[in-house]
Design a protein around this motif. Structure first.
Motif, mmCIF file in Angstrom:
data_model
loop_
_atom_site.group_PDB
_atom_site.id
_atom_site.type_symbol
_atom_site.label_atom_id
_atom_site.label_comp_id
_atom_site.label_asym_id
_atom_site.label_seq_id
_atom_site.Cartn_x
_atom_site.Cartn_y
_atom_site.Cartn_z
ATOM 1 N N LYS B 209 0.868 -1.182 0.000
ATOM 2 C CA LYS B 209 0.000 0.000 0.000
ATOM 3 C C LYS B 209 0.899 1.225 0.000
ATOM 4 N N GLY B 210 0.652 2.127 -0.926
ATOM 5 C CA GLY B 210 1.427 3.366 -0.974
ATOM 6 C C GLY B 210 2.924 3.150 -1.041
ATOM 7 N N GLY B 211 3.367 2.123 -1.766
ATOM 8 C CA GLY B 211 4.796 1.902 -1.957
ATOM 9 C C GLY B 211 5.483 1.242 -0.782
ATOM 10 N N VAL B 212 4.695 0.748 0.165
ATOM 11 C CA VAL B 212 5.270 0.104 1.347
ATOM 12 C C VAL B 212 4.661 -1.288 1.467
ATOM 13 N N VAL B 213 5.471 -2.254 1.903
ATOM 14 C CA VAL B 213 4.934 -3.593 2.159
ATOM 15 C C VAL B 213 4.253 -3.578 3.524
ATOM 16 N N MET B 214 2.954 -3.807 3.548
ATOM 17 C CA MET B 214 2.204 -3.760 4.795
ATOM 18 C C MET B 214 2.387 -5.045 5.590
ATOM 19 N N GLN B 215 2.449 -6.154 4.877
ATOM 20 C CA GLN B 215 2.712 -7.420 5.557
ATOM 21 C C GLN B 215 3.275 -8.406 4.554
ATOM 22 N N LEU B 216 4.232 -9.177 5.012
ATOM 23 C CA LEU B 216 4.817 -10.214 4.171
ATOM 24 C C LEU B 216 4.703 -11.513 4.945
ATOM 25 N N ASN B 224 -5.168 -15.303 8.819
ATOM 26 C CA ASN B 224 -5.536 -15.521 10.212
ATOM 27 C C ASN B 224 -4.945 -14.502 11.178
ATOM 28 N N ARG B 225 -3.781 -13.997 10.855
ATOM 29 C CA ARG B 225 -3.151 -13.067 11.781
ATOM 30 C C ARG B 225 -2.662 -11.831 11.034
ATOM 31 N N PRO B 226 -3.584 -11.054 10.445
ATOM 32 C CA PRO B 226 -3.172 -9.843 9.732
ATOM 33 C C PRO B 226 -2.441 -8.895 10.674
ATOM 34 N N ALA B 227 -1.359 -8.296 10.164
ATOM 35 C CA ALA B 227 -0.500 -7.475 11.012
ATOM 36 C C ALA B 227 -1.103 -6.106 11.293
ATOM 37 N N ASN B 228 -2.000 -5.683 10.433
ATOM 38 C CA ASN B 228 -2.604 -4.367 10.663
ATOM 39 C C ASN B 228 -4.004 -4.333 10.070
ATOM 40 N N LYS B 229 -4.719 -3.257 10.345
ATOM 41 C CA LYS B 229 -6.125 -3.188 9.961
ATOM 42 C C LYS B 229 -6.282 -3.176 8.434
ATOM 43 N N SER B 351 -9.388 -10.477 15.428
ATOM 44 C CA SER B 351 -8.160 -9.711 15.242
ATOM 45 C C SER B 351 -8.388 -8.346 15.858
ATOM 46 N N ILE B 352 -7.460 -7.923 16.705
ATOM 47 C CA ILE B 352 -7.629 -6.648 17.391
ATOM 48 C C ILE B 352 -6.481 -5.717 17.011
ATOM 49 N N PHE B 353 -6.837 -4.484 16.686
ATOM 50 C CA PHE B 353 -5.832 -3.498 16.284
ATOM 51 C C PHE B 353 -6.005 -2.242 17.119
ATOM 52 N N ASP B 354 -4.867 -1.660 17.536
ATOM 53 C CA ASP B 354 -4.998 -0.417 18.296
ATOM 54 C C ASP B 354 -5.477 0.681 17.359
ATOM 55 N N ALA B 356 -4.817 3.962 17.287
ATOM 56 C CA ALA B 356 -3.909 5.023 16.867
ATOM 57 C C ALA B 356 -3.112 4.599 15.633
ATOM 58 N N GLU B 357 -2.476 3.449 15.686
ATOM 59 C CA GLU B 357 -1.594 3.042 14.596
ATOM 60 C C GLU B 357 -2.192 1.929 13.744
ATOM 61 N N GLU B 358 -3.308 1.380 14.208
ATOM 62 C CA GLU B 358 -3.993 0.295 13.506
ATOM 63 C C GLU B 358 -3.100 -0.918 13.326
ATOM 64 N N LEU B 359 -2.266 -1.195 14.307
ATOM 65 C CA LEU B 359 -1.414 -2.383 14.278
ATOM 66 C C LEU B 359 -1.986 -3.449 15.193
ATOM 67 N N ARG B 360 -1.659 -4.697 14.893
ATOM 68 C CA ARG B 360 -2.204 -5.810 15.658
ATOM 69 C C ARG B 360 -1.805 -5.743 17.129
ATOM 70 N N VAL B 361 -2.777 -6.050 17.988
ATOM 71 C CA VAL B 361 -2.509 -6.049 19.431
ATOM 72 C C VAL B 361 -2.274 -7.486 19.865
#
Lengths: 305, 361
Positions: B209-216, B224-229, B351-354, B356-361
């Motif tokens: 997304k936007g030139g960045v790898v969001m998850q590999l 099953n375990r997405p790293a971010n929202k 899956s729970i994400f904070d 503020a940063e939408e990262l996995r909790v």
């Protein structure tokens, strides 16, 4: 009466199947074909007058009616126009001009298209630095009136020793064909999918291989268009032909002007008409032969460009 | 695993727009990596950089241990397959296959041997004398793959190769590509926006997304375990249901949903001490109904507001905790708009994400 009309219409609708019948003499057809026929006649009339006049002898012309078909058909005016009419200093007819025009047109068309097609290919496919600036300059070139450049070119040709030579005129035509032809080819090559170019690069093809093996075979329709545009433009050119050549190198158009506009002696209308038709044969036959290809090429360029 | 393609600190800017930002990626020998993302995320740009068709602004690319950042596309040991097939229209299939080999002046005998082998692998022998215009979409794409195959390259690059095909053919060719990979064991990098293609083909998926790898990660991990929202929302169709709530840590961690406590003792926390505003996400297919719902750890009752029958299953739209949610029912269930349904889920699958940063909790 009205009742029956309605009923028959209903009846025909009830059985309607297949294509709807279209009457030949509908109001729409009459208007369309009427206008087309009138316009066609309007444009053909001068040609008719020229043809019949060129086949008449002078006594018959003096009688007056320009629309009358020739009573006695003679080809003498055609022969004279081709081989013995005086065009300024030379009295060997249009044959000399025809050869000159060939010597001017063929190399000019070849070189201008060869250079412009590579230009267009490079500008659209190899987005090198400054490509857009170059292209803009080239296009501006297309909008500068020729008159502005006439004298500088005279000086230029004189300095490089080509003034009055056929090769000088070929150079001028090649350069002046560049803007419009480059635009034509650039637009055509822009319509070629970029992925094709990328695939060729992955396949190890370079600038030349991609041009000759892939782009050139794909661009045939646009080459036909370019040949037609350039041939007619250069063959019909009068201005450059009159300015940048000597009398023995005059192209056909300049000779024709000298024949038709000569003020000494009797005006030989039949010879003038024959000479005019003769000098128009090349562009005319090009259109007739390649009409279909021309339309296809223009359409290909227009729709995708 | 030895790395086959290695991308280090790769950057690409068009003027002030940066398309790729400091990208790092290690792709192993024989790995099938899928670059997945919506349009404009930089996935095709990255592929073009690897192929050498675009010049990066900064960073370097290694293929088989060699720095190829400045190398010509043809000298990188890659073959590329394009979305529009990009077959040379005036050449026959045979001409298309041998064009790259002729360019490196390979002996005729060797060219014939390789074309024959590729044609055999892809089953396109009867088409060799035809022009691309006389082929169907699937046949064309097969020829395009063959063009990469004959060059005997180490790395295959696919740029949305199936997007121009109809649904059925796409499924067929997808399987064929997978089979090809199993047979050849080449490294393959595959760009797509289709998550089904990504999930089915990939050893690993890189979601961009936007030139960045969001998850590999492996398809399983990503699902099953997405790293971010963003990843959680992007993967899965229909996409995940998200609730705004607060994660609190008393005797045991919990969130509150529609006035009811959802205990999270079984949830696999990444950040063991996080508490505060969160997105609580649960996939539609993880919402249980009917019998299963009765025994689920967390249960609710909701009203079916919109029902979309799809044959094999029924998609139900409803509202829970002031949030629109979707869940699936078996295709044979009888449900009408306005029916009250009992649903439930297992918080371990959430899956729970904070927030503020939408990262996995």
């Amino acid at each position: 009466m009205a009742d029956t009309v309605i009923r028959t219409q209903h009846a025909s609708h009830a059985h309607a199947a297949g294509p709807r019948p279209r009457p030949i003499f509908s109001r729409r057809n009459i208007i369309i074909y009427g206008v087309l026929i009138v316009l066609a006649l309007y444009y053909l009339l001068p040609i008719y007058v020229m043809v019949v006049t060129s086949l008449k002898g002078m006594p018959e012309i003096r009688v007056g009616n320009i629309f009358a078909p020739p009573v006695e058909i003679t080809f003498a005016p055609w022969v004279k126009a081709w081989s013995s009419v005086c065009t300024g200093l030379n009295c060997d007819g249009l044959s000399r001009g025809f050869l000159n025009s060939l010597k001017i047109t063929v190399p000019s068309v070849f070189f201008s298209i060869a250079v412009a097609s590579v230009n267009g290919y490079a500008l659209s496919m190899w987005r090198f630095k400054g490509a857009n600036v170059l292209f803009t300059i080239l296009i501006i070139g297309a909008f500068i009136p020729y008159q502005v450049m006439i004298y500088p070119i005279v000086v230029l040709l004189r300095e490089i020793g080509l003034y009055g030579e056929l090769s000088g005129l070929v150079l001028v035509h090649t350069v002046f064909g560049m803007p419009i032809l480059t635009l034509l080819f650039r637009n055509y090559f822009s319509s070629v999918p970029e992925e094709l170019f990328k695939a060729a690069r992955v396949d190890g093809a370079g600038f030349r291989t991609i041009y000759f093996k892939i782009m050139l075979p794909m661009a045939l329709p646009i080459f036909v268009v370019a040949v037609i545009l350039q041939t007619t433009a250069i063959w019909n050119d009068f201005l450059f032909g009159a300015i940048y050549t000597r009398p023995e190198n005059y192209p056909m158009t300049v000779q024709l002007n000298n024949i038709v506009n000569s003020v000494t002696g009797v005006k030989e209308y039949n010879v003038n008409m024959a000479a005019t038709l003769l000098s128009g044969i090349v562009p005319l036959s090009i259109y007739l032969i390649s009409g279909k290809l021309f339309v296809r090429g223009i359409a290909a360029g227009a729709v995708k460009g | 695993m030895q790395s086959s393609v290695s991308i280090q600190n790769l950057k690409l800017d068009y003027g002030t727009v940066s398309v790729l930002r400091d990208l790092n990626l290690e792709i192993g020998q024989g790995e099938f990596l899928v670059l997945l993302g919506s349009s404009g995320c930089g996935k095709s740009t990255l592929l073009n950089c690897i192929a050498g068709l675009l010049e990066p602004s900064d960073g370097s690319i290694y293929i088989n241990g060699q720095n190829v950042t400045w190398a010509e596309p043809s000298r990188r040991g890659i073959g590329m397959v394009f979305q529009s097939y990009a077959l040379y229209p005036q050449m026959t299939v045979e001409g298309n296959l041998s064009f790259g080999l002729k360019n490196i002046r390979m002996p005729k005998e060797e060219i014939r041997r390789r074309v024959a082998r590729a044609a055999d692998v892809l089953q396109i022998e009867p088409l060799l004398k035809r022009k691309p215009a006389a082929l169907s979409g699937g046949q064309r794409q097969r020829v395009a793959i063959g063009r990469a195959l004959v060059r005997d390259v180490d790395v295959f690059l696919f740029d949305e190769p199936l997007s121009n095909l109809d649904a059925k053919l796409r499924a067929d060719l997808r399987v064929e590509i997978k089979r090809l990979h199993q047979k050849l064991r080449n490294t393959m990098i595959y760009v797509t926006h289709d998550q089904v293609e990504a999930m089915t083909l990939a050893d690993r998926i890189a979601i961009m997304k936007g030139g960045v790898v969001m998850q590999l990660g492996s398809p399983n991990e990503i699902y099953n375990r997405p790293a971010n929202k963003y990843v959680a929302d992007f993967i899965g169709s229909p996409s995940m249901n998200f609730f705004e709530t607060t994660l609190s840590r008393g005797a045991e961690p919990k969130v509150v949903l529609a006035g009811r406590d959802v205990p999270l003792a079984t949830y696999g926390f990444v950040r063991k001490d996080f508490a505060g505003a969160v997105w609580f996400g649960i996939r539609p297919e993880h919402i249980l109904t009917g019998e299963a719902a009765a025994s689920a750890p967390v249960r609710f009752e909701v009203c079916a507001e919109l029902v979309e029958p799809m044959g094999s299953e029924i998609l139900v739209w409803s509202t829970l905790a002031d949030t629109s949610i979707r869940f699936r029912l078996d295709g044979q269930e009888k449900v009408a708009t306005g029916d009250m349904l009992r649903i439930g889920f297992d918080p371990a699958r959430a899956s729970i994400f904070d927030k503020a940063e939408e990262l996995r909790v």
